[in-house]
Scaffold this motif. Structure first.
Motif, mmCIF file in Angstrom:
data_model
loop_
_atom_site.group_PDB
_atom_site.id
_atom_site.type_symbol
_atom_site.label_atom_id
_atom_site.label_comp_id
_atom_site.label_asym_id
_atom_site.label_seq_id
_atom_site.Cartn_x
_atom_site.Cartn_y
_atom_site.Cartn_z
ATOM 1 N N VAL A 24 0.899 -1.071 0.004
ATOM 2 C CA VAL A 24 -0.076 -0.062 0.102
ATOM 3 C C VAL A 24 1.014 0.998 0.047
ATOM 4 O O VAL A 24 2.003 1.259 0.732
ATOM 5 C CB VAL A 24 -1.008 0.039 1.499
ATOM 6 C CG1 VAL A 24 -1.871 1.342 1.113
ATOM 7 C CG2 VAL A 24 -1.770 -1.019 1.383
ATOM 8 N N GLN A 33 2.452 -0.185 3.894
ATOM 9 C CA GLN A 33 1.994 -1.312 4.481
ATOM 10 C C GLN A 33 2.674 -2.312 3.430
ATOM 11 O O GLN A 33 2.394 -2.204 2.074
ATOM 12 C CB GLN A 33 0.768 -1.346 4.438
ATOM 13 C CG GLN A 33 0.037 -2.521 5.265
ATOM 14 C CD GLN A 33 -1.334 -2.738 4.832
ATOM 15 O OE1 GLN A 33 -1.747 -3.281 3.870
ATOM 16 N NE2 GLN A 33 -2.339 -2.642 5.991
ATOM 17 N N GLN A 57 -4.412 -12.388 8.781
ATOM 18 C CA GLN A 57 -6.012 -11.894 8.428
ATOM 19 C C GLN A 57 -6.459 -12.745 7.359
ATOM 20 O O GLN A 57 -5.899 -13.300 6.428
ATOM 21 C CB GLN A 57 -5.800 -10.500 7.984
ATOM 22 C CG GLN A 57 -7.238 -9.904 7.686
ATOM 23 C CD GLN A 57 -6.956 -8.457 7.205
ATOM 24 O OE1 GLN A 57 -7.186 -7.304 7.915
ATOM 25 N NE2 GLN A 57 -6.784 -8.449 5.824
ATOM 26 N N LEU A 73 -6.913 -9.394 16.979
ATOM 27 C CA LEU A 73 -8.132 -8.439 17.412
ATOM 28 C C LEU A 73 -9.077 -9.557 18.041
ATOM 29 O O LEU A 73 -9.908 -9.241 18.868
ATOM 30 C CB LEU A 73 -8.988 -7.693 16.457
ATOM 31 C CG LEU A 73 -7.814 -6.565 16.106
ATOM 32 C CD1 LEU A 73 -8.794 -5.845 14.710
ATOM 33 C CD2 LEU A 73 -7.895 -5.460 17.231
ATOM 34 N N GLN A 75 -11.329 -11.097 16.457
ATOM 35 C CA GLN A 75 -12.829 -10.752 15.990
ATOM 36 C C GLN A 75 -13.078 -11.152 14.525
ATOM 37 O O GLN A 75 -12.040 -11.226 13.613
ATOM 38 C CB GLN A 75 -12.579 -9.093 15.979
ATOM 39 C CG GLN A 75 -14.048 -8.504 15.216
ATOM 40 C CD GLN A 75 -14.008 -7.036 15.644
ATOM 41 O OE1 GLN A 75 -13.528 -6.502 16.393
ATOM 42 N NE2 GLN A 75 -14.589 -6.461 14.378
ATOM 43 N N ARG B 37 -3.673 -2.714 14.768
ATOM 44 C CA ARG B 37 -5.017 -3.132 14.152
ATOM 45 C C ARG B 37 -5.933 -2.454 15.078
ATOM 46 O O ARG B 37 -5.848 -2.254 16.430
ATOM 47 C CB ARG B 37 -4.738 -4.522 14.211
ATOM 48 C CG ARG B 37 -3.518 -4.938 13.815
ATOM 49 C CD ARG B 37 -3.523 -6.367 13.104
ATOM 50 N NE ARG B 37 -4.653 -6.470 12.118
ATOM 51 C CZ ARG B 37 -4.718 -6.093 11.057
ATOM 52 N NH1 ARG B 37 -3.865 -5.222 10.471
ATOM 53 N NH2 ARG B 37 -5.615 -6.311 10.241
ATOM 54 N N ILE B 38 -7.091 -2.322 14.398
ATOM 55 C CA ILE B 38 -8.029 -1.690 15.249
ATOM 56 C C ILE B 38 -9.194 -2.497 14.913
ATOM 57 O O ILE B 38 -9.823 -2.656 13.806
ATOM 58 C CB ILE B 38 -8.324 -0.075 14.739
ATOM 59 C CG1 ILE B 38 -9.447 0.441 15.748
ATOM 60 C CG2 ILE B 38 -8.564 0.184 13.365
ATOM 61 C CD1 ILE B 38 -9.645 2.160 15.801
ATOM 62 N N GLY B 39 -10.085 -2.658 15.974
ATOM 63 C CA GLY B 39 -11.425 -3.503 15.745
ATOM 64 C C GLY B 39 -12.619 -2.874 16.578
ATOM 65 O O GLY B 39 -12.276 -2.292 17.304
ATOM 66 N N PHE B 47 -16.207 -3.728 12.280
ATOM 67 C CA PHE B 47 -15.068 -3.223 11.647
ATOM 68 C C PHE B 47 -14.079 -3.800 12.109
ATOM 69 O O PHE B 47 -13.419 -3.849 13.447
ATOM 70 C CB PHE B 47 -15.175 -1.520 11.400
ATOM 71 C CG PHE B 47 -14.016 -1.320 10.727
ATOM 72 C CD1 PHE B 47 -12.827 -0.700 11.450
ATOM 73 C CD2 PHE B 47 -13.991 -1.079 9.151
ATOM 74 C CE1 PHE B 47 -11.995 -0.386 10.754
ATOM 75 C CE2 PHE B 47 -12.799 -0.769 8.438
ATOM 76 C CZ PHE B 47 -11.477 -0.431 9.564
ATOM 77 N N SER B 48 -12.897 -4.001 11.248
ATOM 78 C CA SER B 48 -11.677 -4.272 11.653
ATOM 79 C C SER B 48 -10.833 -3.898 10.573
ATOM 80 O O SER B 48 -10.995 -4.125 9.292
ATOM 81 C CB SER B 48 -11.309 -5.953 12.115
ATOM 82 O OG SER B 48 -11.296 -6.710 10.942
ATOM 83 N N GLY B 49 -9.585 -3.474 10.972
ATOM 84 C CA GLY B 49 -8.710 -2.853 10.133
ATOM 85 C C GLY B 49 -7.351 -2.509 10.938
ATOM 86 O O GLY B 49 -6.893 -3.140 11.856
ATOM 87 N N SER B 50 -6.630 -1.688 10.060
ATOM 88 C CA SER B 50 -5.365 -1.099 10.802
ATOM 89 C C SER B 50 -5.690 0.518 10.790
ATOM 90 O O SER B 50 -6.295 0.879 10.475
ATOM 91 C CB SER B 50 -4.328 -1.425 9.887
ATOM 92 O OG SER B 50 -4.403 -0.905 8.726
ATOM 93 N N SER B 66 -8.939 -0.016 5.614
ATOM 94 C CA SER B 66 -9.618 -1.076 5.657
ATOM 95 C C SER B 66 -8.679 -2.521 5.487
ATOM 96 O O SER B 66 -7.357 -2.343 5.338
ATOM 97 C CB SER B 66 -10.414 -1.088 4.200
ATOM 98 O OG SER B 66 -9.632 -1.419 3.307
ATOM 99 N N PRO B 67 -9.330 -3.769 5.528
ATOM 100 C CA PRO B 67 -8.215 -4.863 5.642
ATOM 101 C C PRO B 67 -7.808 -4.968 4.263
ATOM 102 O O PRO B 67 -6.545 -5.589 4.355
ATOM 103 C CB PRO B 67 -9.368 -6.001 5.732
ATOM 104 C CG PRO B 67 -10.745 -5.443 6.276
ATOM 105 C CD PRO B 67 -10.600 -3.996 6.010
ATOM 106 N N GLY B 69 -6.139 -2.355 3.048
ATOM 107 C CA GLY B 69 -5.165 -1.249 2.993
ATOM 108 C C GLY B 69 -5.977 -0.138 2.411
ATOM 109 O O GLY B 69 -4.848 1.024 2.505
#
Lengths: 184, 205
Positions: A24, A33, A57, A73, A75, B37-39, B47-50, B66-67, B69
């Motif tokens: 990214v 990234q 992931q 996470l 999740q 990473r944030i959830g 939502f989960s991503g970075s 978003s997952p 990127g």
């Protein structure tokens, strides 16, 4: 040209397995990234992206729902496929004949010996403004996802196998015990 | 920097002094960068991503990805000119991050207390808090300003013991401003992959 490659890619590829390297880059070309993983896809609508290094992931489309598991996470986020898939990159690859409903396709000509096609998602919800697919002899080689902030997610495929025998368990996702399950 | 305030009714496996020592050791941190990473979990959406977040004493700038990127949103909050949030190519402005993120992203980010909480210390704006800590004085639980915060892992970063895994759960029915109706239940999870910390020497009073 690009569109013919995409169409022929759809016609004679109904399953894919490949490694990928995802980078990214922001508007100034700075790398934000980098991640390595493997992907599998079975038309229509089934796909699995396993991100392995440096973080884990999993994104699994089982034909009905898209499951997104982040072990760090702990999740699992799940969405019904119509909402989630819509015009996401996974839809572009796993999509079938109704492609032109979800994407506007444009030829982008040849560049660094790939035939490029541009796919503009018709539904803005996908998070991407435009997607480019690069083919080498009708085989998908690269994908570029451009978002509204000017960031580009470049996905380079390698060791791409066309029409491998994929066992259907690959596209089944069962949330690990103890993981938080969220979503519709 | 954070003033040290005695935490009320504390039960812990180590004496209060060990906790005070730990809090003192991180008191001088007022600039940091986080990559992690944030959830997000609310009743009907997840939502989960970075995320990449940089904090200075009077400003915060956070990007959420978003997952795949792609960038989902940027949030820039500063004490003098409020909060600016950009998402889906649109720019939104408000006075506080919590209401703005709730309106635009559908979940709220408590930017008021988060910079202290993420470092593993109660927020300094002398709101009462209850906390528990481990044998080396690091916070394991903290509740303050309507949030129950759990610290499940720590990591050493530039000589500091900083949280690596943090879970924030909103306390049902709690609303900071009497006028607000109770805000919806939410769980925020943060896993820090990389800390960049700048600590200025404590001013000698």
């Amino acid at each position: 040209d690009g569109i013919d490659s995409l169409k022929s890619f759809y016609q004679n590829t109904n399953a894919i397995r490949a490694q990928f390297h995802q980078t990214v880059v922001d508007g100034q070309g700075r790398k934000l990234q980098e991640v390595d993983g493997s992907m599998q896809l079975q038309r229509p609508g089934k796909f699995r992206w396993d991100y392995n290094k440096p973080y884990v992931q999993q994104i699994v489309g089982d034909g009905e729902k898209v499951w997104l598991y982040d072990p760090d996470l702990n999740q699992v986020t799940v969405r019904t496929i119509s909402k989630a898939l819509g015009s996401s990159p996974a839809a572009l690859l796993a999509g079938g004949k109704d492609m032109d409903k979800a994407f506007e396709l444009k030829n982008e000509g040849r560049q660094d010996n790939l035939d490029w096609v541009q796919a503009i998602p018709k539904d803005k919800e996908s998070g991407f403004d435009t997607i480019y697919l690069g083919f080498k002899a009708d085989v998908l080689n690269q994908m570029e996802l451009h978002d509204s902030f000017g960031h580009v997610t470049l996905i380079e495929f390698n060791k791409l196998e066309r029409n491998p025998k994929l066992n259907s368990q690959v596209f089944k996702f069962s949330p690990p015990s103890g993981a938080d399950l969220v979503g519709d | 920097c954070a003033t040290m305030q005695p935490a009320a009714n504390v039960q812990s496996s180590s004496t209060a002094e060990v906790n005070q020592q730990h809090l003192k050791s991180i008191a001088s941190i007022n600039h940091f960068g986080i990559q992690g990473r944030i959830g997000v979990q609310t009743d009907n959406r997840g939502f989960s991503g970075s995320t990449r977040w940089s904090h200075a004493p009077d400003s915060d700038s956070m990007a959420i990805f978003s997952p795949l990127g792609s960038q989902v949103a940027t949030i820039d909050a500063s004490s003098d000119d409020g909060v600016i949030l950009v998402a889906d190519g649109k720019t939104y402005k408000a006075d506080d991050t919590e209401t703005l993120t709730q309106q635009t992203l559908g979940w709220r980010l408590p930017m008021q207390g988060l910079p202290d909480w993420v470092l593993g210390r109660p927020s300094a704006n002398n709101l009462d808090s209850t906390s528990e800590w481990d044998a080396s004085g690091r916070l394991t639980k903290l509740s303050q300003d309507g949030w129950n915060i759990e610290y499940s892992d720590y990591v050493a970063a530039s000589g500091f013991q900083l949280p690596r895994k943090i879970t924030l759960r909103s306390i049902d029915g709690y609303n900071a401003l009497a006028s607000q109706k109770a805000s919806p239940k939410i769980v925020l999870k943060l896993v820090v992959e990389r800390w960049d910390v700048i600590a200025e020497p404590l001013p000698i009073k």
